[in-house]
Design an enzyme around this catalytic site. Structure first.
Site, PDB file in Angstrom:
ATOM      1  N   HIS A 285       0.746  -1.141  -0.145  1.00  0.00           N
ATOM      2  CA  HIS A 285      -0.017   0.060  -0.089  1.00  0.00           C
ATOM      3  C   HIS A 285       0.672   1.309  -0.063  1.00  0.00           C
ATOM      4  O   HIS A 285       1.944   1.205   0.766  1.00  0.00           O
ATOM      5  CB  HIS A 285      -0.887   0.175   1.254  1.00  0.00           C
ATOM      6  CG  HIS A 285      -2.133   0.929   1.069  1.00  0.00           C
ATOM      7  ND1 HIS A 285      -1.890   2.188   1.258  1.00  0.00           N
ATOM      8  CD2 HIS A 285      -3.285   0.709   0.730  1.00  0.00           C
ATOM      9  CE1 HIS A 285      -3.102   3.005   1.111  1.00  0.00           C
ATOM     10  NE2 HIS A 285      -4.192   1.887   0.616  1.00  0.00           N
TER      11      HIS A 285
ATOM     12  N   ASP B 253      -7.987  -4.643  -0.419  1.00  0.00           N
ATOM     13  CA  ASP B 253      -8.636  -5.326  -1.727  1.00  0.00           C
ATOM     14  C   ASP B 253      -8.557  -6.721  -1.583  1.00  0.00           C
ATOM     15  O   ASP B 253      -9.315  -7.484  -2.254  1.00  0.00           O
ATOM     16  CB  ASP B 253      -7.595  -4.974  -2.919  1.00  0.00           C
ATOM     17  CG  ASP B 253      -7.800  -3.308  -3.286  1.00  0.00           C
ATOM     18  OD1 ASP B 253      -9.147  -2.921  -3.326  1.00  0.00           O
ATOM     19  OD2 ASP B 253      -7.064  -2.800  -3.323  1.00  0.00           O
TER      20      ASP B 253
END
Length: 372
Positions: free
Chosen positions: A258, A309
């Site tokens: 991320h 996700d």
């Protein structure tokens, strides 16, 4: 050429809507752990993001009533979705065009008084799930299902999508996924919405700009590709061999790493829990087990963490949502945050107009056309 690193760590504006600090995510001052731990409804989070405070019981009841009374879309909008569903367009292109069409059919779309913008916000928030469910069903050759005003946001969406009222666990999972995706500070699509709002454009244009930005594979769509990966690994039967082959060829493993979080994405653990609960004791348990194996391998080999996700792919699949519309679900949730930022930008507006650093040649001499 100097590397600008995609504006990383550049502060573009001040906001009271959300914060990412010390690896934690908060909405208007409330850590998401606080919201998750108190079984908050998505409608309450929408109100929080738009008003920067939690609603009273009366305010929440009125807010829910307004949302539910605006669920339905017109026959003209549904016909437009039908036409697009037959043309094999990208689902996000369909959503982008249909949201823009909502503005065309709203005679008050150009009004920018606080009341008008709030009314437009309610309509967008309420109708986008109906648009998505209608497209998903039409794309499968099924007829759209009209929304039910006696159902809450998450429950109604799953009902319109599947034709049956979801059970309590399914509704909880959908509600949690919506909350966790609702807002995430100044991500690319939110920034696009704020830039558009700073020009004093209408809210439909701002949300359309955000949808177009989310459509890009570097922003939205990761959970769709996560599920594609899960299917490929299930077919090949060897997690380690599959992942190592990808890593050897320098391919990105979707759902890991991320831009902001280094140690843990604070949203991921809640989706992991929902994936485990939804799949426990069912044939779908294979998806959760595969996800665990992938997570372990990526941690051991690359020291990479799963992001929001990764487990959302399994959650959505088990809820009966086709992977082709995973990004649409992202948009359905994130529109709550987009609208909050649009409203905030409009309240204290200044045109967002950054500069660029020129990196080309200088002092060139013009050569006549006949001599080139």
């Amino acid at each position: 050429m100097t590397e600008t690193n995609g504006l990383k760590d550049t502060v573009a504006c001040e906001s009271r809507i959300s914060a990412i600090e010390n690896g934690k995510l908060s909405y208007a001052g409330y850590d998401i752990a606080e919201l998750m731990g108190n079984h908050v409804q998505f409608e309450e989070v929408i109100f929080l993001l738009w008003n920067l405070r939690l609603p009273s019981q009366t305010e929440l009841a009125q807010f829910e009533k307004r949302l539910r009374s605006n669920y339905a879309i017109s026959d003209a909008v549904e016909q437009c979705i039908l036409i697009q569903s037959r043309q094999h367009l990208h689902p996000m292109s369909v959503l982008r065009s249909t949201v823009s069409l909502l503005g065309v059919y709203n005679p008050s779309a150009e009004e920018q008084t606080p009341k008008a913008v709030y009314d437009q916000s309610i309509q967008l928030m309420a109708k986008i799930p109906t648009i998505i469910a209608a497209f998903a069903r039409l794309h499968q050759g099924l007829s759209p299902i009209a929304p039910r005003s006696d159902l809450g946001f998450a429950e109604n969406f799953l009902y319109m999508l599947r034709g049956s009222i979801p059970n309590e666990l399914e509704t909880l999972a959908m509600n949690r996924a919506l909350i966790l995706h609702a807002e995430h500070e100044l991500n690319a699509s939110t920034f696009a919405a704020r830039v558009c709002a700073s020009t004093m454009s209408d809210i439909y244009s701002c949300v359309t700009a955000a949808i177009g930005t989310l459509k890009g594979p570097l922003h939205g769509g990761a959970n769709e590709r996560v599920f594609d990966m899960l299917q490929e690994i299930r077919n090949c039967g060897d997690v380690g061999a599959y992942l190592q082959k990808k890593l050897n060829s320098k391919e990105k493993i979707m759902g890991f790493g991320h831009r902001v979080y280094q140690k843990q994405d604070p949203r991921e653990k809640y989706l992991r829990e929902m994936a485990r609960e939804l799949t426990r004791g069912t044939q779908n348990d294979i998806w959760y087990q595969l996800s665990n194996e992938i997570e372990f391998y990526m941690k051991e080999v690359k020291n990479l963490i799963p992001n929001v996700d990764f487990y959302s792919a399994t959650v959505y699949h088990v809820l009966g949502i086709d992977s082709s519309i995973f990004t649409l679900i992202f948009a359905m949730s994130r529109v709550a945050g987009w609208i909050a930022h649009i409203q905030e930008q409009q309240r204290n507006n200044k045109l967002l107009r950054p500069r660029s650093r020129y990196a080309g040649k200088r002092n060139l001499k013009y050569i006549l056309l006949e001599r080139r």
